[in-house]
Enzyme design. Structure first.
Site, PDB file in Angstrom:
ATOM      1  N   LEU A  46       0.836  -1.073   0.016  1.00 14.98           N
ATOM      2  CA  LEU A  46      -0.266  -0.169  -0.144  1.00 14.98           C
ATOM      3  C   LEU A  46       0.936   1.028   0.152  1.00 14.98           C
ATOM      4  O   LEU A  46       1.891   1.186   0.711  1.00 14.98           O
ATOM      5  CB  LEU A  46      -0.813  -0.023   1.136  1.00 14.98           C
ATOM      6  N   ASP A  47       0.614   2.207  -0.921  1.00 16.24           N
ATOM      7  CA  ASP A  47       1.174   3.564  -0.865  1.00 16.24           C
ATOM      8  C   ASP A  47       1.337   4.267   0.547  1.00 16.24           C
ATOM      9  O   ASP A  47       0.227   3.938   1.247  1.00 16.24           O
ATOM     10  CB  ASP A  47       0.520   4.720  -1.612  1.00 16.24           C
ATOM     11  N   PRO A  48       2.392   4.905   0.929  1.00 16.06           N
ATOM     12  CA  PRO A  48       2.421   5.593   2.362  1.00 16.06           C
ATOM     13  C   PRO A  48       1.171   6.068   2.793  1.00 16.06           C
ATOM     14  O   PRO A  48       0.591   6.146   3.985  1.00 16.06           O
ATOM     15  CB  PRO A  48       3.638   6.503   2.180  1.00 16.06           C
ATOM     16  N   ALA A  50      -1.785   5.647   1.606  1.00 15.96           N
ATOM     17  CA  ALA A  50      -3.151   5.076   1.717  1.00 15.96           C
ATOM     18  C   ALA A  50      -3.173   4.356   3.032  1.00 15.96           C
ATOM     19  O   ALA A  50      -2.205   4.148   3.963  1.00 15.96           O
ATOM     20  CB  ALA A  50      -2.925   3.722   0.703  1.00 15.96           C
TER      21      ALA A  50
END
Length: 302
Positions: A46-48, A50
């Protein structure tokens, strides 16, 4: 001789509700420390910025991470219209802007084009390799990496809500390798208004959903205590979406040694990815073929 990795021989899953600001690797490292585990990994980055479900595997569960990363996943995300950014999310610099805004009907009419087997160009700021380097490293150095379109299976794409003219809340269910940021970018271009992801939350991933998740605050509060093991789900929890092949004790011994073995009963069809079990305990991940289970990853569970 290499140094032995210190830690506990503990196996299972911890389903985390990842907060914004944490990288997926940061979460894994903290969970591993909290459980004093020898080995840990995660099933799907997951992107930071997100939030939402991140399944962290400990010990022998790391051997079946691929079954989760290959599974369908669901995301709720908000698209902000009127600007395209360098990162395709709210953290990036604005590259282009537009005064146009799409109506709900226009958004719904465009969504079928994002369902099924589609081709998707990853964001410039992504972990995709380009000539041996990560795309995001090249982008940070001022280069514009040329990224090829990649196939993606999208099972569902729906408009959930239009809270105001500047935003739309969407839900996507997709397979491995999907970039929600690319959807926002491409949808904004198609609708002539430009767009980027304002917020993103993963709701479920394979057999896991947010109802099972614990917060990082909870993990940190119980870190290195006897009570923290109560948060752990068994290894087989990560296999619930796969068919099971049940075997006898004799067949189980063969599978533990990495050999194919006859099954007593099977929920799998020929060629299916499945898992073998004896008396309910998982033995291995592998393939079912003609009445036999062929192990690919043997689990060493006590």
């Amino acid at each position: 001789m290499g140094r032995r990795r210190k830690g506990r021989d503990i196996s299972g899953w911890i389903v985390v509700d990842k907060p914004a600001g944490w990288g997926s690797t940061d979460v894994v490292n903290k969970v591993r420390w909290a459980f004093e585990a020898k080995k840990a990994g995660h099933a799907g980055t997951l992107d930071p910025d997100a939030t939402g479900l991140l399944a962290v595997a400990l010990g022998e569960a790391t051997k079946v991470v691929s079954s989760i990363t290959e599974a369908l996943k669901s995301y709720d995300f908000t698209v902000r219209w009127g600007a395209e950014t360098a990162t395709d999310d709210a953290s990036g610099a604005v590259l282009k802007s537009s005064d146009a805004r799409p109506g709900a009907e226009a958004i719904r009419a465009a969504l079928p084009g994002y369902v099924g087997e589609i081709m998707q160009v990853p964001p410039a700021y992504s972990a995709v390799h380009v000539n041996g380097a990560r795309a995001y490293d090249l982008a940070r150095e001022g280069e514009t990496p040329e990224l090829a379109a990649r196939p993606l299976y999208v099972d569902e794409m729906e408009l959930v809500e239009v809270p105001d003219a500047d935003r739309a809340i969407l839900r996507m269910v997709c397979g491995k390798g999907g970039y929600v940021r690319s959807v926002a970018r491409d949808l904004g271009r198609e609708l002539g208004c430009l767009g980027h992801v304002e917020s993103l939350r993963r709701i479920w991933s394979g057999p896991f959903d947010l109802d099972q998740a614990v917060t990082m605050d909870r993990i940190e509060a119980l870190a290195r205590s006897a009570e923290i093991d109560e948060l752990l789900l068994p290894v087989e929890a990560g296999l619930d979406d796969l068919p099971v092949c049940r075997v006898t004790e004799i067949a189980a011994a063969r599978i533990r040694n990495g050999n194919p073995a006859e099954v007593v009963s099977s929920e799998a069809e020929f060629g299916d990815l499945a898992w073998a079990a004896h008396q309910g305990r998982p033995l291995a991940l592998g393939q079912y073929r003609a009445g036999h289970f062929h192990p690919s990853r043997v689990l060493n569970l006590a």
